[in-house]
Write a protein that holds these residues in place. Structure first.
Motif, mmCIF file in Angstrom:
data_model
loop_
_atom_site.group_PDB
_atom_site.id
_atom_site.type_symbol
_atom_site.label_atom_id
_atom_site.label_comp_id
_atom_site.label_asym_id
_atom_site.label_seq_id
_atom_site.Cartn_x
_atom_site.Cartn_y
_atom_site.Cartn_z
ATOM 1 N N ARG A 469 -2.579 1.198 -12.407
ATOM 2 C CA ARG A 469 -3.721 0.511 -11.817
ATOM 3 C C ARG A 469 -4.607 -0.102 -12.895
ATOM 4 O O ARG A 469 -4.646 0.369 -14.037
ATOM 5 N N VAL A 470 -5.339 -1.154 -12.493
ATOM 6 C CA VAL A 470 -6.348 -1.786 -13.345
ATOM 7 C C VAL A 470 -7.714 -1.463 -12.764
ATOM 8 O O VAL A 470 -7.937 -1.608 -11.555
ATOM 9 N N PHE A 526 -7.392 4.529 -0.335
ATOM 10 C CA PHE A 526 -6.011 4.715 -0.771
ATOM 11 C C PHE A 526 -5.572 3.677 -1.796
ATOM 12 O O PHE A 526 -4.380 3.522 -2.059
ATOM 13 N N TRP A 527 -6.552 2.982 -2.384
ATOM 14 C CA TRP A 527 -6.229 1.982 -3.413
ATOM 15 C C TRP A 527 -5.444 2.611 -4.568
ATOM 16 O O TRP A 527 -4.516 2.009 -5.103
ATOM 17 N N ALA A 528 -5.808 3.819 -4.959
ATOM 18 C CA ALA A 528 -5.200 4.445 -6.137
ATOM 19 C C ALA A 528 -3.779 4.924 -5.889
ATOM 20 O O ALA A 528 -3.031 5.157 -6.841
ATOM 21 N N ILE A 540 -15.399 2.071 -10.187
ATOM 22 C CA ILE A 540 -15.685 3.480 -10.399
ATOM 23 C C ILE A 540 -15.654 4.264 -9.090
ATOM 24 O O ILE A 540 -15.206 5.407 -9.047
ATOM 25 N N TYR A 541 -16.066 3.651 -7.995
ATOM 26 C CA TYR A 541 -16.197 4.389 -6.741
ATOM 27 C C TYR A 541 -14.863 4.615 -6.043
ATOM 28 O O TYR A 541 -14.757 5.494 -5.190
ATOM 29 N N THR A 542 -13.851 3.841 -6.389
ATOM 30 C CA THR A 542 -12.513 4.073 -5.815
ATOM 31 C C THR A 542 -11.618 4.840 -6.785
ATOM 32 O O THR A 542 -10.643 5.457 -6.360
ATOM 33 N N ALA A 543 -11.936 4.798 -8.075
ATOM 34 C CA ALA A 543 -11.102 5.474 -9.071
ATOM 35 C C ALA A 543 -11.540 6.905 -9.320
ATOM 36 O O ALA A 543 -10.706 7.769 -9.611
#
Length: 627
Positions: A469-470, A526-528, A540-543
């Motif tokens: 991921r980026v 579920f992006w990660a 930061i809030y999704t990672a």
């Protein structure tokens, strides 16, 4: 909690009056702490009269009706709940999901979801099935036997829509819940037939004592639910503990035993950096506690992303045990509860939730539970509205005369187990001083020359079946709609060998569910983990709280290196709250943010800065030996 309760006949006399709606709005504010939305009030006006008319037509006037009945452990509300006695004399609750739908869009790719206008919602049969499951697992027990059923009432729906909705429901567990449309809701061939379709044909009125007992019953997980949750967690290798992780678990279980034997409340704090296994320990402990007699445990997290990932891992049936902790006191916490608060450093501390210097809601939670275990990393506090420290908790325990224990985790279980890399990241993202050279050989670290190189590195790993991921600091606008197509707003220009070059990608989706037409764009929680997440840039809030195998980090102009210190530029941030901070305060949050982003990768990380001087500084830190 509920907005209204009376017999069906009494409700039918009032629901069509504007004074009834006004009273419901007033009670909503009292019960739920906020005003209902205009859309919700409109649905009451349309659905409540329709429902009472249907129930009266079915001859069910003497049953007890609750409108907007709350399921405290989940935060959800049942549109309507009918109470009566079944043929065996037990109290029976029939959950009714009301919809005004006249059309809907279904997708074979996502049979559990339905699109209504611009919203994607859960299939109503699955929704009402969840309510029934809750009633069976959180209310029904030996000392309060309750049966539960569910029905979907689509009082405006034509036959073709009902047929479409029944098709996916018939293939899964939702097949147990009838879906009734406009043509099904008339008393044909008789009122009794309608009552049968509603699942209420044999119900008789419940006594006032039955109703009162139902309204006062304590909602807590049933032994069978806890047993199944414990078995699921025990059977997952991801929650196996190693070394000091198990020592921390044993320390917590000992503290729980002591608190129960002596009746003294306790606070246990487990500290550790990224990748030390705090979440794994929390899940393992939840499994242990579920297997203890008379248990009433909860696993809470201030992060909705982490909560939804954990529910997916152990199963959504256990969602009452796994909840997001925000600005409300969780329901069902009693003086025999053990509460596990993961990512406690993200607990909200808004000024209006403070009591002196300690957060009010968290203070109430600590006061109510028998034992509260908080998993904490102070260097992951990334907003001024968050923040909880070991010292604060220790002082609070002393003031409240609680027991207190602290366990510190050191071993690194992410970042390829590399303590060297964790220490390097910790030292790098300090405000000032000499930055460390990277000389390790047990972690794949390097500095990318440009964003295209970052993306190519990520793409290579994706092609080989790895997660990559980026992520980036919040230094670009985020104006994309909540559903795709997403705008390529993270745009970076640099001087390449052939002149200026530009790279642009969208931020991750802000929606909690994937869009119907774009199943390849993961929803925010579920992006990660889900396919397609590598095509968007995470923030930061999704990672935070997540991990993936390979990790690419873009540092923006909000944090730059000058000499032996980091310089903060809050004006470069697009986070509306943070950019108003003075530079010295913003610096702490920026350093914490990039430390978090830099420690998501389990095997390797690439870093790139949009600031040329900072890029040169980072490049110089990677020794020739490491290359």
């Amino acid at each position: 909690m509920h907005l209204y309760g009376a017999t069906v006949a009494e409700a039918a006399r009032g629901v069509g009056q504007e004074t009834f709606i006004a009273a419901a709005e007033h009670r909503f504010k009292q019960v739920f702490g906020q005003a209902p939305s205009e859309e919700e009030v409109r649905s009451w006006r349309r659905s409540w009269p329709a429902l009472t008319k249907i129930l009266c037509s079915a001859g069910l006037e003497t049953l007890h009706l609750l409108l907007e009945y709350s399921l405290p452990a989940t935060g959800e509300r049942v549109d309507a709940l009918l109470l009566g006695r079944d043929a065996e004399g037990r109290l029976c609750a029939v959950a009714i999901e009301l919809k005004q739908w006249t059309r809907a869009q279904l997708s074979p790719v996502r049979p559990g979801m339905v699109r209504i206008a611009e919203r994607v919602v859960q299939h109503p049969a699955r929704q009402v099935g969840g309510y029934v499951h809750y009633l069976q697992q959180w209310v029904n027990r030996d000392d309060f036997p309750l049966t539960a059923r569910g029905t979907v009432v689509l009082h405006d729906a034509p036959a073709d829509l009902v047929t479409d909705l029944r098709a996916p429901a018939a293939r899964g567990p939702a097949a147990a819940y009838p879906i009734l449309g406009r043509d099904d809701l008339t008393p044909q061939p008789s009122p009794h037939a309608l009552a049968q379709r509603l699942g209420c044909a044999e119900l008789s009125p419940a006594s006032a004592e039955d109703i009162e007992r139902f309204l006062q019953v304590e909602h807590r997980p049933s032994p069978s639910l806890l047993e199944r949750a414990g078995e699921v967690i025990e059977g997952r290798d991801a929650f196996t503990l190693i070394g000091e992780q198990d020592r921390a678990r044993q320390e917590v279980l000992h503290a729980v035993d002591v608190a129960r034997e002596r009746g003294k409340k306790s606070i246990v704090v487990v500290t550790g950096g990224p990748g030390t296994g705090k979440t794994v320990i929390a899940c393992r402990l939840l499994g242990d506690l579920c297997n203890q007699p008379h248990a009433n445990p909860r696993l809470l997290s201030p992060s909705g992303t982490l909560t939804r990932q954990l529910r997916r891992t152990v199963g959504d049936d256990f969602r009452g045990l796994l909840s997001t902790f925000t600005d409300k006191m969780p329901s069902g916490i009693t003086d025999d509860s053990v509460v596990l608060l993961d990512e406690a450093h993200r607990a909200r501390t808004y000024p209006d939730h403070q009591q002196g210097s300690f957060p009010l809601i968290l203070g109430k939670l600590l006061q109510r539970a028998a034992v509260t275990v908080l998993f904490l990393d102070e260097r992951q506090i990334v907003r001024p509205t968050e923040g909880l420290t070991l010292t604060q908790l220790q002082q609070h325990a002393q003031h409240a005369r609680f027991g207190f224990a602290h366990i510190d985790l050191v071993s690194q279980f992410r970042c390829n187990g590399s303590r060297a890399y964790q220490q390097w990241a910790d030292d790098l993202y300090q405000p000032g001083g000499t930055a460390p050279l990277w000389e390790g050989s047990d972690y794949d670290l390097d500095i990318a020359a440009n964003p295209e190189q970052l993306e190519q590195w990520v793409a290579d790993h994706i092609r080989h079946g790895q997660t990559a991921r980026v992520t980036a600091g919040f230094c670009w606008p985020w104006d994309s709609p909540s559903t795709p197509p997403l705008k390529p707003e993270v745009a970076i220009t640099w001087n390449g060998p052939d002149g200026p070059a530009t790279w642009a990608r969208p931020w991750n989706s802000r929606a909690d569910e994937p869009a119907f037409e774009h199943p390849d764009v993961p929803a925010r929680p579920f992006w990660a983990t889900d396919t397609g997440g590598h095509d968007q840039v995470g923030c930061i809030y999704t990672a935070q709280g997540m991990e993936y195998t390979y990790n690419a980090v873009i540092m923006g102009a909000d944090l730059v290196r000058r000499g032996d210190e980091w310089i903060a530029h809050p004006e470069e941030s697009h986070d509306g709250q943070l950019r108003r901070l003075p530079p010295h305060r913003y610096l702490t949050y920026a350093l914490n943010t990039y430390r978090v982003l830099a420690t998501r990768g389990t095997r390797g990380t690439r870093i790139y800065s949009t600031d040329p001087a900072t890029q040169a500084f980072l490049h110089a830190l990677i020794s020739p030996h490491a290359r």
